[in-house]
Design a protein around this motif. Sequence first.
Motif, mmCIF file in Angstrom:
data_model
loop_
_atom_site.group_PDB
_atom_site.id
_atom_site.type_symbol
_atom_site.label_atom_id
_atom_site.label_comp_id
_atom_site.label_asym_id
_atom_site.label_seq_id
_atom_site.Cartn_x
_atom_site.Cartn_y
_atom_site.Cartn_z
ATOM 1 N N SER A 204 69.236 -17.788 -2.255
ATOM 2 C CA SER A 204 67.777 -17.897 -2.159
ATOM 3 C C SER A 204 67.222 -16.965 -1.087
ATOM 4 O O SER A 204 66.129 -17.180 -0.575
ATOM 5 C CB SER A 204 67.361 -19.346 -1.872
ATOM 6 O OG SER A 204 67.984 -19.835 -0.694
ATOM 7 N N GLY A 205 67.970 -15.926 -0.754
ATOM 8 C CA GLY A 205 67.524 -14.991 0.264
ATOM 9 C C GLY A 205 66.408 -14.080 -0.186
ATOM 10 O O GLY A 205 65.682 -13.524 0.644
ATOM 11 N N GLU A 206 66.259 -13.886 -1.496
ATOM 12 C CA GLU A 206 65.190 -13.055 -2.046
ATOM 13 C C GLU A 206 64.290 -13.852 -2.980
ATOM 14 O O GLU A 206 63.065 -13.710 -2.953
ATOM 15 C CB GLU A 206 65.788 -11.884 -2.820
ATOM 16 C CG GLU A 206 66.720 -11.005 -2.009
ATOM 17 C CD GLU A 206 67.681 -10.254 -2.892
ATOM 18 O OE1 GLU A 206 67.425 -9.054 -3.116
ATOM 19 O OE2 GLU A 206 68.662 -10.848 -3.372
ATOM 20 N N ARG A 207 64.902 -14.635 -3.823
ATOM 21 C CA ARG A 207 64.207 -15.475 -4.794
ATOM 22 C C ARG A 207 64.862 -16.846 -4.827
ATOM 23 O O ARG A 207 66.091 -16.965 -4.707
ATOM 24 C CB ARG A 207 64.279 -14.875 -6.198
ATOM 25 C CG ARG A 207 63.597 -13.531 -6.346
ATOM 26 C CD ARG A 207 62.106 -13.700 -6.549
ATOM 27 N NE ARG A 207 61.469 -12.438 -6.918
ATOM 28 C CZ ARG A 207 60.209 -12.335 -7.322
ATOM 29 N NH1 ARG A 207 59.460 -13.416 -7.414
ATOM 30 N NH2 ARG A 207 59.696 -11.176 -7.637
ATOM 31 N N VAL A 208 64.076 -17.880 -5.000
ATOM 32 C CA VAL A 208 64.635 -19.215 -5.189
ATOM 33 C C VAL A 208 65.190 -19.293 -6.614
ATOM 34 O O VAL A 208 64.516 -18.867 -7.560
ATOM 35 C CB VAL A 208 63.550 -20.287 -4.977
ATOM 36 C CG1 VAL A 208 64.118 -21.684 -5.209
ATOM 37 C CG2 VAL A 208 62.982 -20.185 -3.562
ATOM 38 N N PRO A 209 66.406 -19.802 -6.820
ATOM 39 C CA PRO A 209 67.003 -19.825 -8.159
ATOM 40 C C PRO A 209 66.442 -20.929 -9.050
ATOM 41 O O PRO A 209 67.175 -21.585 -9.803
ATOM 42 C CB PRO A 209 68.492 -20.027 -7.872
ATOM 43 C CG PRO A 209 68.534 -20.755 -6.583
ATOM 44 C CD PRO A 209 67.369 -20.258 -5.776
ATOM 45 N N VAL A 210 65.144 -21.146 -8.957
ATOM 46 C CA VAL A 210 64.418 -22.153 -9.732
ATOM 47 C C VAL A 210 63.186 -21.479 -10.306
ATOM 48 O O VAL A 210 62.574 -20.631 -9.644
ATOM 49 C CB VAL A 210 63.984 -23.344 -8.848
ATOM 50 C CG1 VAL A 210 63.234 -24.391 -9.673
ATOM 51 C CG2 VAL A 210 65.180 -23.969 -8.142
ATOM 52 N N ALA A 211 62.805 -21.837 -11.526
ATOM 53 C CA ALA A 211 61.579 -21.303 -12.121
ATOM 54 C C ALA A 211 61.019 -22.329 -13.095
ATOM 55 O O ALA A 211 61.725 -23.238 -13.546
ATOM 56 C CB ALA A 211 61.837 -19.974 -12.827
ATOM 57 N N VAL A 212 59.742 -22.168 -13.427
ATOM 58 C CA VAL A 212 59.051 -23.100 -14.328
ATOM 59 C C VAL A 212 58.148 -22.303 -15.261
ATOM 60 O O VAL A 212 57.436 -21.396 -14.819
ATOM 61 C CB VAL A 212 58.191 -24.121 -13.539
ATOM 62 C CG1 VAL A 212 57.476 -25.072 -14.500
ATOM 63 C CG2 VAL A 212 59.048 -24.913 -12.551
ATOM 64 N N LEU A 213 58.183 -22.647 -16.539
ATOM 65 C CA LEU A 213 57.190 -22.185 -17.500
ATOM 66 C C LEU A 213 56.243 -23.337 -17.787
ATOM 67 O O LEU A 213 56.692 -24.451 -18.095
ATOM 68 C CB LEU A 213 57.847 -21.738 -18.809
ATOM 69 C CG LEU A 213 58.241 -20.280 -18.969
ATOM 70 C CD1 LEU A 213 58.895 -20.075 -20.337
ATOM 71 C CD2 LEU A 213 57.043 -19.348 -18.810
#
Length: 704
Positions: A204-213
């Motif tokens: 999670s150093g660049e992006r959080v490994p979670v997403a939502v549509l």
Amino acid sequence: MLDFTWGDDAFPLRFTAADDGPVLASITTGVDAVEPRRPEQRARPALVEVLAVGEGRGLGSMRAIRTAIGDRLRHVEHRESAAGGRRVLTLVQRDERTGVVVTTRVERFDGVAAYRVASTLENRGSAPLLLQQVTSGTFIGLTGHLGDPEDLDLWTARSEWCAENRWSSTALSGTAGLADIDAALHGHFARGSIALTGHSTWPSGERVPVAVLEHRGTGRALAWEVEHNGPWRWELDTLFDPAEALALALLGPTDVDHAWLHRLEPGAAFATVPASIALADGGFAGAIGQLTEHRRRSHLDVHADTARSLVFNDYMNALMGDPTTEKLLPLIDAAASVGAEVFCIDAGWYDDGGDWWPSVGAWEPSTVRFGDLGLPGLLQVIRDRGMTPGLWVEPEVVGVRSPVAQSLPEDAFMHRAGVRIVEHDRYFLDLRSPAALAHLDAVFDRLIGEYGARYFKWDYNVTPGSGPDADAASPGDGLLGHARALLEWVEGLRARYPGVVLEACSSGAQRMDAATLARFDLQSTTDQQDARRYPTIAAGAPVAMAPEIAGNWAYPQSEWSDERIAFTLVTGLSGRLYLSGNLDRLDERQLDLVREATAAYPELIRHHALALPSWPLGLPAWDAPQVALATATSEQTLAFVWNREEGATSLVLAFPALRGRAVEAETVFPTALPAWSTSWDAEAGELTLDLTGAGESARVLRLR
């Protein structure tokens, strides 16, 4: 022909397979996709897509879908099982050409609309297979579940040191989204994707490994996360049929993104990293709510931290890595006086030279910092004051000035092309090495058995890039082996010492992934020292983790106003209150304000542990003038509200779940400071706050 549904009653998965095609997994049951004009071009991706050297893709692109092996997989069998509130579906497929057998495990917990998926590849052929990427799971049916892509928003989060959890949305059909090329006219797929990746050992150093549509109109939502303490990738791909226009692929490390190549010998097996999806009607918050319950049920079965004790740590805006007996004794007394139950001595306790950064590794106490008492004596003082002693550790690295850098054998360290990897004056232990594991065993046996530490802040401040290539087909493959060895070792430590509490920290929250969080008791959410900047981080944290494990720092200072002290304490109370600051310098009035927060903490943390998060102002921008987070159970809703605008006069918070109800709002904290006037609109489900003259301030409100 295979066609069946499985899973949650409201949101089941549909599994289909034609006699001449692989198993497909859809998150909707009612839509059949249309094949393209040329039947040789399979329109939909397989549940498991396997890219290998010499096999490639069935359709040219850089996407994870439409691989040649994925095209050739055929259903062999499937079976179901259930135990302890967990249900499992196992599907087996085979590729006749390579002899690869793929076993996919899909699991869910009763009452939760979320699914975890992972696959294992076994090479039953006669030749090695060089894997370049394998999907943990690939899902179609996104459009059928969510609705028209024209109305979909994709939520993702940027994250970095001191600026974690910065959530924002992108319109899927906008200029930053997916272009409609009229695939039917061309008789051919598009080749583009929306894809995000995480790298090295800071997932999670660049992006959080979670997403939502999320669909703006229907409120339907889909959330997902890759559960790996190392590299990851996910991608959204357009499909051929406008009625079923999207696919989601979830992966661990890949060749192109992470220098990952795995040599799968005949008779050997390879397992993908797990990934999870969650489905809901209640928009973004609804999907994250299902994922939250899924995370809670997935946590390692440990019980040392059941009460979620109040922790004081001496680092943040306090000793900052320079502990001594003279500095610690008054802090220990002050922490005990406000009700702290754990006192953790942070970085520097092992350093004799005044520069703790490059000296880590031996984890022996300093001989100059603690005088006659010594570190064991200080830990006993902590126990005598009624608190559990804790220590900061960074066990996966060895400083270049540490004697351990020379005493451990060379294979205990990560190497690339025969050279020991070094970053910022640290070497990296390679936990595939028995010598490295034995070193960790000895360190923790001593710290726990000899010194009596029962709480560890487990930090990780550097990262080794693509990874070690010794005894591996690629650097990425070595890194994957190391990451898995770390998780296995942590599980073993917890089994040996069930009374020990572990806090996850990686330069703040650079390792804020589900694999790590499932094995640790709490997560430090940031290293941010500016209390004014912290609310956006705290409000966004429950998207990535359950609210009760979000360790939010509160660090009151004697030179601050009462409102500024309350401001930082509200931040702490919005998750798991994690105290620091120079408490020993506060006057009695200021200490009373801290005591009010610590007195409220037990009730609030019990609430958080049962509650689901929502965002009455929406997810905040980094510099939003007002920030709000809510956690709600069937009994009550708690709202944590921060005002960062001196001239603000009013604020309206939306609580759609409470619409139509008579609701009273009361201040939980701070009650010793002027209350904000409130008014409730039952028809709209909105709470209006009068902020006239409030200035920079924060409150915890209860609605019920």
